[in-house]
Motif scaffolding. Structure first.
Motif, PDB file in Angstrom:
ATOM      1  N   SER A 297     -16.473 -17.979  -8.426  1.00  0.00           N
ATOM      2  CA  SER A 297     -16.315 -16.674  -7.815  1.00  0.00           C
ATOM      3  C   SER A 297     -15.046 -16.633  -6.963  1.00  0.00           C
ATOM      4  O   SER A 297     -14.836 -17.483  -6.100  1.00  0.00           O
ATOM      5  CB  SER A 297     -17.537 -16.383  -6.934  1.00  0.00           C
ATOM      6  N   VAL A 298     -14.216 -15.628  -7.229  1.00  0.00           N
ATOM      7  CA  VAL A 298     -12.978 -15.476  -6.451  1.00  0.00           C
ATOM      8  C   VAL A 298     -13.312 -15.152  -5.002  1.00  0.00           C
ATOM      9  O   VAL A 298     -12.654 -15.649  -4.073  1.00  0.00           O
ATOM     10  CB  VAL A 298     -12.079 -14.384  -7.078  1.00  0.00           C
ATOM     11  N   ALA A 299     -14.346 -14.342  -4.796  1.00  0.00           N
ATOM     12  CA  ALA A 299     -14.740 -13.982  -3.432  1.00  0.00           C
ATOM     13  C   ALA A 299     -15.175 -15.217  -2.651  1.00  0.00           C
ATOM     14  O   ALA A 299     -14.821 -15.375  -1.480  1.00  0.00           O
ATOM     15  CB  ALA A 299     -15.869 -12.956  -3.469  1.00  0.00           C
ATOM     16  N   THR A 300     -15.921 -16.107  -3.284  1.00  0.00           N
ATOM     17  CA  THR A 300     -16.338 -17.332  -2.609  1.00  0.00           C
ATOM     18  C   THR A 300     -15.139 -18.226  -2.338  1.00  0.00           C
ATOM     19  O   THR A 300     -15.011 -18.789  -1.255  1.00  0.00           O
ATOM     20  CB  THR A 300     -17.379 -18.095  -3.458  1.00  0.00           C
TER      21      THR A 300
ATOM     22  N   LEU B  87     -11.954 -17.474  -1.981  1.00  0.00           N
ATOM     23  CA  LEU B  87     -11.075 -16.955  -0.928  1.00  0.00           C
ATOM     24  C   LEU B  87     -11.811 -16.763   0.396  1.00  0.00           C
ATOM     25  O   LEU B  87     -11.267 -17.052   1.461  1.00  0.00           O
ATOM     26  CB  LEU B  87     -10.452 -15.628  -1.376  1.00  0.00           C
ATOM     27  N   GLY B  88     -13.028 -16.281   0.310  1.00  0.00           N
ATOM     28  CA  GLY B  88     -13.780 -15.975   1.526  1.00  0.00           C
ATOM     29  C   GLY B  88     -14.251 -17.193   2.280  1.00  0.00           C
ATOM     30  O   GLY B  88     -14.263 -17.207   3.505  1.00  0.00           O
TER      31      GLY B  88
END
Length: 75
Positions: A32-35, A37-38
Motif C-alpha cells: 500500500s502506497v498510503a502505508t 508513505l504514511g
C-alpha cells in the motif's frame, strides 16, 4: 542522557535510512502506497528533522539554557 546531543543527532539521521529503506521495500513489493508513505515515510522524515535540530544546537545555546537565571531586582 549524557547531554551529548550531536551523537544522538547523527544516530537519528542514520536510523532514518532504515525507515526509508522500509518504505522502498513496501513500494517494491506492491504494498500500500498510503502505508509506505504514511508510516515509513513520515517516520523517516520526523527522524531527519529531529536529527538536524539536534545537530543544529550550539554550545552557546546549551550554556544559556543551563545558566542560572538572573536574580530579580530588589523592590
Amino acid at each position: 542522557m549524557t547531554g551529548n546531543r550531536r551523537p544522538l543527532g547523527w544516530i537519528l539521521l542514520v536510523g532514518a535510512l532504515a525507515a526509508y529503506g522500509d518504505m522502498a521495500t513496501v513500494l517494491a513489493h506492491h504494498g500500500s502506497v498510503a502505508t509506505a508513505l504514511g508510516v515509513h515515510g513520515l517516520t523517516g522524515t520526523l527522524m531527519v528533522v529531529n536529527g538536524l535540530l539536534m545537530l543544529r544546537e550550539t554550545r552557546e545555546t546549551r550554556e544559556t539554557a543551563t545558566a542560572p537565571a538572573a536574580p530579580a531586582p530588589a523592590v
